[in-house]
Scaffold this motif. Structure first.
Motif, PDB file in Angstrom:
ATOM      1  N   LEU A 126       7.412 -11.284  -3.887  1.00  0.00           N
ATOM      2  CA  LEU A 126       6.051 -10.799  -4.154  1.00  0.00           C
ATOM      3  C   LEU A 126       5.011 -11.913  -4.209  1.00  0.00           C
ATOM      4  O   LEU A 126       3.914 -11.719  -4.751  1.00  0.00           O
ATOM      5  CB  LEU A 126       6.037  -9.998  -5.473  1.00  0.00           C
ATOM      6  CG  LEU A 126       6.864  -8.709  -5.484  1.00  0.00           C
ATOM      7  CD1 LEU A 126       6.886  -8.106  -6.889  1.00  0.00           C
ATOM      8  CD2 LEU A 126       6.326  -7.686  -4.485  1.00  0.00           C
ATOM      9  N   ARG A 145       3.477  -5.840   1.255  1.00  0.00           N
ATOM     10  CA  ARG A 145       3.737  -4.398   1.255  1.00  0.00           C
ATOM     11  C   ARG A 145       2.943  -3.748   0.123  1.00  0.00           C
ATOM     12  O   ARG A 145       2.970  -4.222  -1.013  1.00  0.00           O
ATOM     13  CB  ARG A 145       5.231  -4.144   1.053  1.00  0.00           C
ATOM     14  CG  ARG A 145       5.628  -2.669   1.067  1.00  0.00           C
ATOM     15  CD  ARG A 145       7.137  -2.493   0.909  1.00  0.00           C
ATOM     16  NE  ARG A 145       7.881  -3.278   1.884  1.00  0.00           N
ATOM     17  CZ  ARG A 145       7.938  -2.997   3.190  1.00  0.00           C
ATOM     18  NH1 ARG A 145       7.321  -1.935   3.678  1.00  0.00           N
ATOM     19  NH2 ARG A 145       8.601  -3.780   4.017  1.00  0.00           N
ATOM     20  N   ASN A 146       2.223  -2.687   0.444  1.00  0.00           N
ATOM     21  CA  ASN A 146       1.491  -1.970  -0.597  1.00  0.00           C
ATOM     22  C   ASN A 146       2.469  -1.385  -1.612  1.00  0.00           C
ATOM     23  O   ASN A 146       3.564  -0.972  -1.244  1.00  0.00           O
ATOM     24  CB  ASN A 146       0.642  -0.852   0.008  1.00  0.00           C
ATOM     25  CG  ASN A 146      -0.525  -1.407   0.812  1.00  0.00           C
ATOM     26  OD1 ASN A 146      -0.926  -2.570   0.623  1.00  0.00           O
ATOM     27  ND2 ASN A 146      -1.059  -0.608   1.713  1.00  0.00           N
ATOM     28  N   SER A 147       2.064  -1.372  -2.858  1.00  0.00           N
ATOM     29  CA  SER A 147       2.957  -0.874  -3.892  1.00  0.00           C
ATOM     30  C   SER A 147       2.147  -0.345  -5.062  1.00  0.00           C
ATOM     31  O   SER A 147       1.328  -1.064  -5.641  1.00  0.00           O
ATOM     32  CB  SER A 147       3.873  -2.025  -4.345  1.00  0.00           C
ATOM     33  OG  SER A 147       4.348  -1.803  -5.649  1.00  0.00           O
ATOM     34  N   ASP A 148       2.380   0.922  -5.382  1.00  0.00           N
ATOM     35  CA  ASP A 148       1.715   1.503  -6.556  1.00  0.00           C
ATOM     36  C   ASP A 148       2.239   0.832  -7.818  1.00  0.00           C
ATOM     37  O   ASP A 148       1.486   0.503  -8.721  1.00  0.00           O
ATOM     38  CB  ASP A 148       1.984   3.013  -6.641  1.00  0.00           C
ATOM     39  CG  ASP A 148       1.240   3.765  -5.539  1.00  0.00           C
ATOM     40  OD1 ASP A 148       0.280   3.178  -4.979  1.00  0.00           O
ATOM     41  OD2 ASP A 148       1.626   4.905  -5.222  1.00  0.00           O
ATOM     42  N   LYS A 149       3.540   0.617  -7.817  1.00  0.00           N
ATOM     43  CA  LYS A 149       4.193   0.034  -8.988  1.00  0.00           C
ATOM     44  C   LYS A 149       3.560  -1.305  -9.371  1.00  0.00           C
ATOM     45  O   LYS A 149       3.343  -1.591 -10.540  1.00  0.00           O
ATOM     46  CB  LYS A 149       5.677  -0.151  -8.671  1.00  0.00           C
ATOM     47  CG  LYS A 149       6.496  -0.661  -9.813  1.00  0.00           C
ATOM     48  CD  LYS A 149       7.994  -0.517  -9.527  1.00  0.00           C
ATOM     49  CE  LYS A 149       8.811  -1.285 -10.558  1.00  0.00           C
ATOM     50  NZ  LYS A 149      10.153  -1.588 -10.045  1.00  0.00           N
ATOM     51  N   TYR A 150       3.275  -2.134  -8.352  1.00  0.00           N
ATOM     52  CA  TYR A 150       2.732  -3.465  -8.658  1.00  0.00           C
ATOM     53  C   TYR A 150       1.232  -3.544  -8.428  1.00  0.00           C
ATOM     54  O   TYR A 150       0.645  -4.615  -8.543  1.00  0.00           O
ATOM     55  CB  TYR A 150       3.440  -4.531  -7.811  1.00  0.00           C
ATOM     56  CG  TYR A 150       4.932  -4.535  -8.025  1.00  0.00           C
ATOM     57  CD1 TYR A 150       5.461  -4.813  -9.284  1.00  0.00           C
ATOM     58  CD2 TYR A 150       5.806  -4.213  -6.984  1.00  0.00           C
ATOM     59  CE1 TYR A 150       6.837  -4.783  -9.498  1.00  0.00           C
ATOM     60  CE2 TYR A 150       7.176  -4.193  -7.194  1.00  0.00           C
ATOM     61  CZ  TYR A 150       7.677  -4.468  -8.449  1.00  0.00           C
ATOM     62  OH  TYR A 150       9.024  -4.432  -8.652  1.00  0.00           O
ATOM     63  N   SER A 153      -2.527  -3.280  -2.865  1.00  0.00           N
ATOM     64  CA  SER A 153      -3.100  -2.397  -1.846  1.00  0.00           C
ATOM     65  C   SER A 153      -3.786  -3.249  -0.788  1.00  0.00           C
ATOM     66  O   SER A 153      -3.993  -4.452  -0.991  1.00  0.00           O
ATOM     67  CB  SER A 153      -4.083  -1.413  -2.482  1.00  0.00           C
ATOM     68  OG  SER A 153      -5.126  -2.149  -3.096  1.00  0.00           O
ATOM     69  N   ASN A 155      -2.610  -4.358   1.737  1.00  0.00           N
ATOM     70  CA  ASN A 155      -1.644  -5.341   2.233  1.00  0.00           C
ATOM     71  C   ASN A 155      -2.000  -6.777   1.854  1.00  0.00           C
ATOM     72  O   ASN A 155      -1.734  -7.719   2.607  1.00  0.00           O
ATOM     73  CB  ASN A 155      -1.447  -5.207   3.763  1.00  0.00           C
ATOM     74  CG  ASN A 155      -0.916  -3.851   4.157  1.00  0.00           C
ATOM     75  OD1 ASN A 155      -1.570  -3.086   4.862  1.00  0.00           O
ATOM     76  ND2 ASN A 155       0.257  -3.516   3.656  1.00  0.00           N
ATOM     77  N   THR A 161      -1.425  -9.769  -9.859  1.00  0.00           N
ATOM     78  CA  THR A 161       0.043  -9.810  -9.949  1.00  0.00           C
ATOM     79  C   THR A 161       0.577 -11.184 -10.375  1.00  0.00           C
ATOM     80  O   THR A 161       1.780 -11.428 -10.318  1.00  0.00           O
ATOM     81  CB  THR A 161       0.679  -9.394  -8.596  1.00  0.00           C
ATOM     82  OG1 THR A 161       0.033 -10.121  -7.541  1.00  0.00           O
ATOM     83  CG2 THR A 161       0.529  -7.921  -8.337  1.00  0.00           C
ATOM     84  N   LYS A 193       8.840  -6.068   8.060  1.00  0.00           N
ATOM     85  CA  LYS A 193       8.591  -4.750   8.640  1.00  0.00           C
ATOM     86  C   LYS A 193       9.081  -4.756  10.072  1.00  0.00           C
ATOM     87  O   LYS A 193       9.269  -5.830  10.675  1.00  0.00           O
ATOM     88  CB  LYS A 193       7.109  -4.370   8.559  1.00  0.00           C
ATOM     89  CG  LYS A 193       6.150  -5.398   9.144  1.00  0.00           C
ATOM     90  CD  LYS A 193       4.709  -4.994   8.828  1.00  0.00           C
ATOM     91  CE  LYS A 193       3.745  -6.140   8.887  1.00  0.00           C
ATOM     92  NZ  LYS A 193       2.990  -6.325  10.099  1.00  0.00           N
TER      93      LYS A 193
END
Ligand code: GCU
Length: 410
Positions: A126, A145-150, A153, A155, A161, A193
């Motif tokens: 990350l 990578r987009n992630s709601d958890k972290y 957005s 990209n 974070t 990806k």
């Protein structure tokens, strides 16, 4: 029978030992044409190269050309990191080819009280800025990578974070033990990806080429390549002991660390943390994640040729214990987690056990027994193993074992 049209995700993963197919473990000490290997010289001259070539052409894929010329630029350094115990350096390695450039930035912490530090090298998932509570860490601009958890957005990583993965990196303990730590955001070497227009692959295409050929490298081999370039840099660094570099990786990055250890004998030791399918775990058991599943979910990780073994593991003339054996006689630590059944802990353990034959040839201790140890009961041999309680992760417990073991082995 085999129907490659089927989507593998339609198959329920198997976790039942009684449903494991019958198979023979390929003997690491018998060549593909039946010759018995009884001496170290035969292993090095005959068996290791043929196994290596198989993994290179059919599993991880070959790098199409030698590619190791880079320039290094120090972007930032500080003398007072990690509670004043370490110095910090952030260095960018740049590679040019085909009119394209690839950069990646390595974050290095070295203990102040050691002249030439041994170190652990490992990618992070990350971004470098997540591994320590350190405001000076540069934030990667690479694809994320987009992630709601972290809360990622667009990209892109942001300062929101910072420090969210300190739990996976026991940096202060590493420094206290006299080791350094070097880490790189893996997405800077190759974004994770299914797109081969980006990352290091595209620098080596011939004219008009869009993706690697079937025997050529996927992303895991690209990440392993990056580990080797970090080693090239260590060899030139006065304050790093490049003869004592431990290459480490968790999960997919554990797969990459194992392949780096196999391809680059300059790595003094290798740690596979929960690497699972296509890493330390035996494929032929088909427990948890299988070759078909992994190639379906992550078509870009392995070579095109590896797809021939989708739901067809029995056709493999090798298994992953022979990847581990390619690291012999160097120290190798395989670790599992009890709740990480997707990675098949037992398959990781047995793989270490079967690779031990090759360590034995070199008079090194591996995993003699085929009975799994209890949880949290490490077997700290040259070829080491533990299964700890808990989930798929890297914990302080894991690092405690790795540090003690590395101190003893190197
Ligand atoms: C997925 C994948 C594994 C991989 C893991 C990870 O679970 O199926 O093969 O090891 O991601 O990298 O965390």
């Amino acid at each position: 029978l085999l129907n490659t049209q089927l989507s593998f995700s339609q198959f329920e993963p198997n976790y039942d030992e009684s449903k494991i197919p019958n198979f023979d473990i390929p003997d690491p000490l018998t060549t593909f044409d039946g010759q018995k290997i009884t001496r170290k010289g035969q292993w090095k001259r005959i068996r290791r190269p043929e196994l290596y070539t198989f993994f290179e052409e059919n599993v991880y894929g070959k790098i199409p050309a030698e590619f190791n010329d880079f320039s290094a630029k120090i972007l930032e350094q500080g003398e007072n990191a990690i509670n004043g115990k370490a110095k910090r350096r952030q260095v960018e390695l740049s590679f040019d080819r085909n009119g394209r450039t690839l950069h990646f930035t390595m974050l290095i912490y070295l203990p102040k009280n050691v002249k030439k530090a041994p170190l652990f090298l490992g990618y992070n998932f990350l971004g470098n800025h997540t591994v320590a509570d350190d405001e000076n860490i540069l934030i990667s601009e690479a694809w994320a990578r987009n992630s709601d958890k972290y809360g990622i957005s667009g990209n892109k990583f942001t300062s929101a974070t910072r420090g969210i993965r300190t739990n996976r990196w026991a940096i202060e303990e590493i420094i206290d033990a006299g080791f350094g730590l070097a880490t790189i955001y893996y997405g800077e070497v190759d974004p994770d990806k299914d797109d081969f227009t980006d990352g290091v692959h595209s620098l080596l295409y011939s004219q008009g080429q869009q993706k690697p050929n079937d025997n050529e490298w996927g992303s895991l081999a690209a990440w392993a390549w990056g580990y080797s370039r970090a080693m090239d840099y260590f060899e030139k660094s006065k304050d790093i002991n490049s003869s004592k570099v431990v290459v480490f990786g968790h999960s997919r990055l554990g797969k990459a660390a194992l392949w780096a250890g196999a391809t680059d004998e300059r790595f003094a030791a290798v740690i596979s943390n929960d690497s699972g399918c296509g890493g330390a775990a035996l494929s032929k058991r088909k427990v948890g994640e299988t070759v078909g599943r992994i190639n379906e979910s992550f078509p870009h990780w392995f070579s095109g040729n590896f797809k021939a073994y989708n739901n067809n593991e029995e056709a493999l003339p090798i298994d992953q214990h022979e990847l581990l054996a390619l690291i012999a006689p160097r120290p190798l630590y395989v670790a599992s987690a009890q709740e990480d059944q997707w990675a098949d802990p037992k398959g990781e353990f047995l793989s270490a056990h079967y690779a031990s034959e090759v360590y034995k040839l070199f008079k090194k201790d591996g995993i003699a027994t085929d009975e799994m140890p209890m949880t949290n009961q490490p077997i700290p041999n040259t070829l080491a193993y533990h299964i700890r309680t808990g989930i798929h992760d890297v914990t302080d417990y894991d690092w405690e074992q790795y540090i003690q073991w590395a101190q003893k082995q190197l």
